[in-house]
Design a protein around this motif. Structure first.
Motif, PDB file in Angstrom:
ATOM      1  N   GLU A 101       2.571   3.423   1.426  1.00  0.00           N
ATOM      2  CA  GLU A 101       2.168   2.047   1.710  1.00  0.00           C
ATOM      3  C   GLU A 101       0.720   1.797   1.294  1.00  0.00           C
ATOM      4  OE1 GLU A 101       3.000   1.685   5.862  1.00  0.00           O
ATOM      5  OE2 GLU A 101       5.128   1.294   5.541  1.00  0.00           O
ATOM      6  N   LYS A 102      -0.162   2.773   1.521  1.00  0.00           N
ATOM      7  CA  LYS A 102      -1.558   2.621   1.109  1.00  0.00           C
ATOM      8  C   LYS A 102      -1.670   2.545  -0.408  1.00  0.00           C
ATOM      9  CE  LYS A 102      -3.580   5.009   5.063  1.00  0.00           C
ATOM     10  NZ  LYS A 102      -4.259   6.227   5.519  1.00  0.00           N
ATOM     11  N   ARG A 103      -0.910   3.357  -1.102  1.00  0.00           N
ATOM     12  CA  ARG A 103      -0.964   3.356  -2.567  1.00  0.00           C
ATOM     13  C   ARG A 103      -0.442   2.040  -3.136  1.00  0.00           C
ATOM     14  NH1 ARG A 103       1.324   8.066  -6.550  1.00  0.00           N
ATOM     15  NH2 ARG A 103       0.431   7.191  -8.427  1.00  0.00           N
ATOM     16  N   ILE A 104       0.651   1.545  -2.560  1.00  0.00           N
ATOM     17  CA  ILE A 104       1.199   0.268  -3.021  1.00  0.00           C
ATOM     18  C   ILE A 104       0.219  -0.862  -2.739  1.00  0.00           C
ATOM     19  CG2 ILE A 104       3.020  -1.434  -2.587  1.00  0.00           C
ATOM     20  CD1 ILE A 104       4.932   0.959  -2.208  1.00  0.00           C
ATOM     21  N   ALA A 105      -0.407  -0.849  -1.566  1.00  0.00           N
ATOM     22  CA  ALA A 105      -1.389  -1.885  -1.233  1.00  0.00           C
ATOM     23  C   ALA A 105      -2.575  -1.832  -2.193  1.00  0.00           C
ATOM     24  CB  ALA A 105      -1.864  -1.718   0.205  1.00  0.00           C
ATOM     25  N   ARG A 131      -5.409  -4.374  -6.837  1.00  0.00           N
ATOM     26  CA  ARG A 131      -5.924  -4.280  -8.202  1.00  0.00           C
ATOM     27  C   ARG A 131      -5.289  -5.325  -9.105  1.00  0.00           C
ATOM     28  NH1 ARG A 131      -5.489   1.896  -9.344  1.00  0.00           N
ATOM     29  NH2 ARG A 131      -3.400   1.125  -9.442  1.00  0.00           N
ATOM     30  N   LYS A 132      -3.972  -5.518  -8.967  1.00  0.00           N
ATOM     31  CA  LYS A 132      -3.286  -6.507  -9.795  1.00  0.00           C
ATOM     32  C   LYS A 132      -3.764  -7.919  -9.473  1.00  0.00           C
ATOM     33  CE  LYS A 132       0.942  -3.895 -10.586  1.00  0.00           C
ATOM     34  NZ  LYS A 132       2.383  -3.813 -10.312  1.00  0.00           N
ATOM     35  N   LEU A 133      -3.928  -8.219  -8.189  1.00  0.00           N
ATOM     36  CA  LEU A 133      -4.410  -9.541  -7.805  1.00  0.00           C
ATOM     37  C   LEU A 133      -5.836  -9.771  -8.298  1.00  0.00           C
ATOM     38  CD1 LEU A 133      -2.987  -9.824  -4.173  1.00  0.00           C
ATOM     39  CD2 LEU A 133      -2.216 -11.039  -6.225  1.00  0.00           C
TER      40      LEU A 133
END
Length: 118
Positions: A31-35, A40-42
């Motif tokens: 979950e931390k990695r996905i967040a 970064r994408k945003l």
């Protein structure tokens, strides 16, 4: 919705499921990695300075970071060859060394600028 208790929904109560990649211990890391990837994408979408001129400037900067060490290596090699002739070409060896050094510098700079979280 599942009718399983919360302990069984994540698979922690299922025998032999301790090595599963989505086990509760690993789930928080995932979950931390996905967040982190989502932020970064945003951030990349919000940044407006990535225009064609930014890309051309980046291309030029990387080119010069490879070209300058290569030219310095070739000039130093030509100087050595003119002073102390040998059967090996110092110009060629130092040119290759300069290109290698320049590519390494460019890769390191891009890696740092890319904010790669690994």
């Amino acid at each position: 919705m599942s009718e399983l208790p919360p302990e069984q929904e994540n698979g922690s109560e299922i025998p032999g499921n301790q090595g599963h990649p989505l086990h509760l211990h690993n789930r928080s890391q995932i979950e931390k990695r996905i967040a982190s990837q989502e932020t970064r994408k945003l951030k990349a979408r919000e940044e407006k300075h990535h225009t064609i001129w930014f890309g051309l400037g980046m291309f030029g900067l990387i080119g010069w970071s490879v070209a300058i060490p290569a030219v310095i290596g070739a000039l130093a090699g030509m100087w050595i060859d003119s002073r102390w002739p040998s059967r090996y070409s110092w110009s060629l060896m130092l040119l290759i060394g300069g290109i290698t050094l320049g590519c390494f510098n460019a890769w390191k700079w891009l890696h740092k600028e890319g904010n790669v979280d690994r």
